[in-house]
Design an enzyme around this catalytic site. Structure first.
Site, PDB file in Angstrom:
ATOM      1  N   HIS A 100       0.677  -1.291  -0.115  1.00 26.10           N
ATOM      2  CA  HIS A 100       0.140  -0.082   0.167  1.00 26.10           C
ATOM      3  C   HIS A 100       0.861   1.232  -0.067  1.00 26.10           C
ATOM      4  O   HIS A 100       1.969   1.313   0.499  1.00 26.10           O
ATOM      5  CB  HIS A 100      -0.900   0.128   1.177  1.00 26.10           C
ATOM      6  CG  HIS A 100      -1.745  -0.981   1.293  1.00 26.10           C
ATOM      7  ND1 HIS A 100      -3.014  -1.185   0.273  1.00 26.10           N
ATOM      8  CD2 HIS A 100      -1.985  -2.269   2.112  1.00 26.10           C
ATOM      9  CE1 HIS A 100      -3.704  -2.104   0.521  1.00 26.10           C
ATOM     10  NE2 HIS A 100      -3.061  -2.948   1.670  1.00 26.10           N
ATOM     11  N   ARG A 152      16.226  -6.832   2.486  1.00 22.83           N
ATOM     12  CA  ARG A 152      17.235  -6.359   1.802  1.00 22.83           C
ATOM     13  C   ARG A 152      17.731  -7.208   0.938  1.00 22.83           C
ATOM     14  O   ARG A 152      17.250  -8.588   0.836  1.00 22.83           O
ATOM     15  CB  ARG A 152      18.252  -5.857   2.777  1.00 22.83           C
ATOM     16  CG  ARG A 152      19.052  -6.759   3.474  1.00 22.83           C
ATOM     17  CD  ARG A 152      20.446  -6.311   3.852  1.00 22.83           C
ATOM     18  NE  ARG A 152      21.292  -7.424   4.508  1.00 22.83           N
ATOM     19  CZ  ARG A 152      21.853  -8.381   4.063  1.00 22.83           C
ATOM     20  NH1 ARG A 152      21.946  -8.501   2.934  1.00 22.83           N
ATOM     21  NH2 ARG A 152      22.266  -9.387   5.071  1.00 22.83           N
TER      22      ARG A 152
END
Length: 447
Positions: A100, A152
């Site tokens: 979102h 990551r």
């Protein structure tokens, strides 16, 4: 009496239980097979273990060979999800490629969605209860420990663990390379993997002849695949690589974006080559218009067809399909085609205020001119024998030229239009003559 009744009914109940379990397993297997068949590309030896799996958009998922996925996987794949060869993923793995927008117009977030692909390389092992966030790339040979939140990129051969995905150590590279060179891969439960088919990737077939059909859209790109598929020596696909809707547009805004080029590399490294031996593979897709340089470099024997439709009829068709309308796809929130419709201001061709003041007709006309001009310029950079030009209006007369261009045997093929213009869409109230006059004015403005 109880003993007598039990001795009578227990075998019946046991048999009924076995039958119900077998029926449940049959239903589960059918459901799983339907899910697997809906994935864009699946390599050899794919195992989807268990019976609880969620893949939000299988058309955006590419799976290499000897890939194993454990039970209870949850994959939000709208942003694009690629899994390389010999990668094993354990149970309860969650992968998100979409999120979102919390910096939008509402709290805690608005209706806009942000898309970032997840790419998992080859020979990767992912433990149980791992979560992977949007935009992550996991390099070849990496190992992800149980319960890790991968927030990551993970380097090739890196072993990571804990909630923050810290580096624990590196794999023994010499040992890894030795096994890789010997092509020794573990299959089910780590037992030696043996190929069950001759399937291979686009990368492995990069020296074969492949043809890319370039167009603006609304230009017969689907029709030409239907025509050529009548020839058994052709395997023609229409808009088969769904990630290109996003990648093509984002690359047009940022041509030097390394992560997008890496995603293209991963797609062709792990997507299964769908043609049989002796068939010419053909990809027809309006989102190939700005990928000629990449495709010609990575497929040295690739050929290109520029399929162009007469301007007025093409632009009119775009308008009937509500291109560049604010509510282009009102039934579908965040529809890819509307979301990644090429925007002139983001290319720097217009200022934002100039672009916002343009009508949908003007935007369609600009798009038609811009994309065709770019296709023509890109094709000039490659040898003439590798590309040809076709006008849609003369498609039936040009089919034999296409057959010669692709070194196919000459034969009669039926020309049948498809994906025709639907007049129930926008501009249906405008008189045809008036609309054509507006389009002609716009063409003169942008040519």
């Amino acid at each position: 009496m109880k003993t007598i009744l039990k001795s009578i009914f227990q075998p019946i109940l046991n048999k009924l239980h076995v039958m119900l379990v077998a029926k449940g397993r049959e239903i589960s297997d059918k459901k799983k097979n339907v899910l697997i068949e809906s994935i864009q590309s699946v390599g050899d030896g794919f195992c989807l273990n268990g019976d609880q799996h969620f893949i939000s958009d299988p058309n955006k998922m590419i799976v290499g060979s000897n890939v194993h996925i454990g039970n209870n996987s949850y994959f939000k794949t709208e942003g694009g999800f690629i899994i390389g060869d010999n990668t094993h993923i354990s149970r309860n793995t969650v992968v998100y490629t979409v999120n979102h927008d919390y910096e939008g117009t509402a709290l805690p977030y608005d209706s806009k969605l942000n898309y970032k692909p997840v790419i998992i390389g080859k020979n990767v092992w992912i433990g149980m209860n791992v979560s992977i966030v949007p935009g992550v790339t996991i390099g070849d040979g990496a190992i992800i420990g149980l319960g890790t939140v991968v927030n990551r990129d993970v380097e090739p051969f890196e072993i990571v663990g804990s909630g923050k995905a810290i580096t624990l150590k590196k794999r023994d590279l010499a040992h890894y390379d030795s096994l890789e060179n010997q092509k020794r891969y573990g299959g089910v439960d780590g037992k030696a993997y043996e190929r069950h088919s001759d399937s291979s990737s686009y990368l492995a077939n990069r020296d074969k002849v492949i043809c890319f059909v370039l167009s603006t859209g609304r230009s017969g790109s689907k029709t030409i695949t239907k025509i050529l598929n009548q020839d058994r020596s052709c395997h023609a696909l229409h808009e088969d690589i769904h990630q290109l809707i996003r990648i093509s547009t984002q690359l047009s805004y940022d041509p030097k974006n390394v992560s997008l080029k890496n995603e293209l590399d991963a797609i062709f490294a792990f997507k299964t080559w769908p043609s049989n031996e002796g068939q010419v593979l053909i990809h027809s897709d309006q989102r190939l218009w700005n990928l000629v340089s990449y495709l010609s470099e990575n497929f040295p024997n690739a050929k290109f067809i520029h399929l162009k439709r007469e301007a007025t009829s093409c632009i009119r068709s775009m308008l009937y399909r509500d291109w560049y309308q604010p509510n282009e796809y009102p039934k579908y929130n965040n529809h890819d085609w509307a979301m990644y419709r090429l925007q002139g201001d983001k290319l720097g061709v217009f200022s934002t205020s100039e672009w916002n003041e343009m009508t949908p007709l003007e935007k369609c006309t600009w798009y038609y001119s811009y994309v065709n001009s770019n296709i023509e310029a890109s094709l000039k950079a490659i040898p003439g024998e590798r590309h040809m030009y076709i006008e849609v209006e003369n498609l039936s007369e040009s089919i034999k030229d296409v057959q010669r261009f692709l070194n196919l045997d000459l034969q009669e093929l039926n020309v049948v239009a498809s994906n025709t213009m639907k007049k129930e869409h926008g501009h249906k109230q405008i008189n045809e003559n008036d609309l054509n006059e507006e389009i002609t004015k716009a063409i003169n403005k942008f040519n």
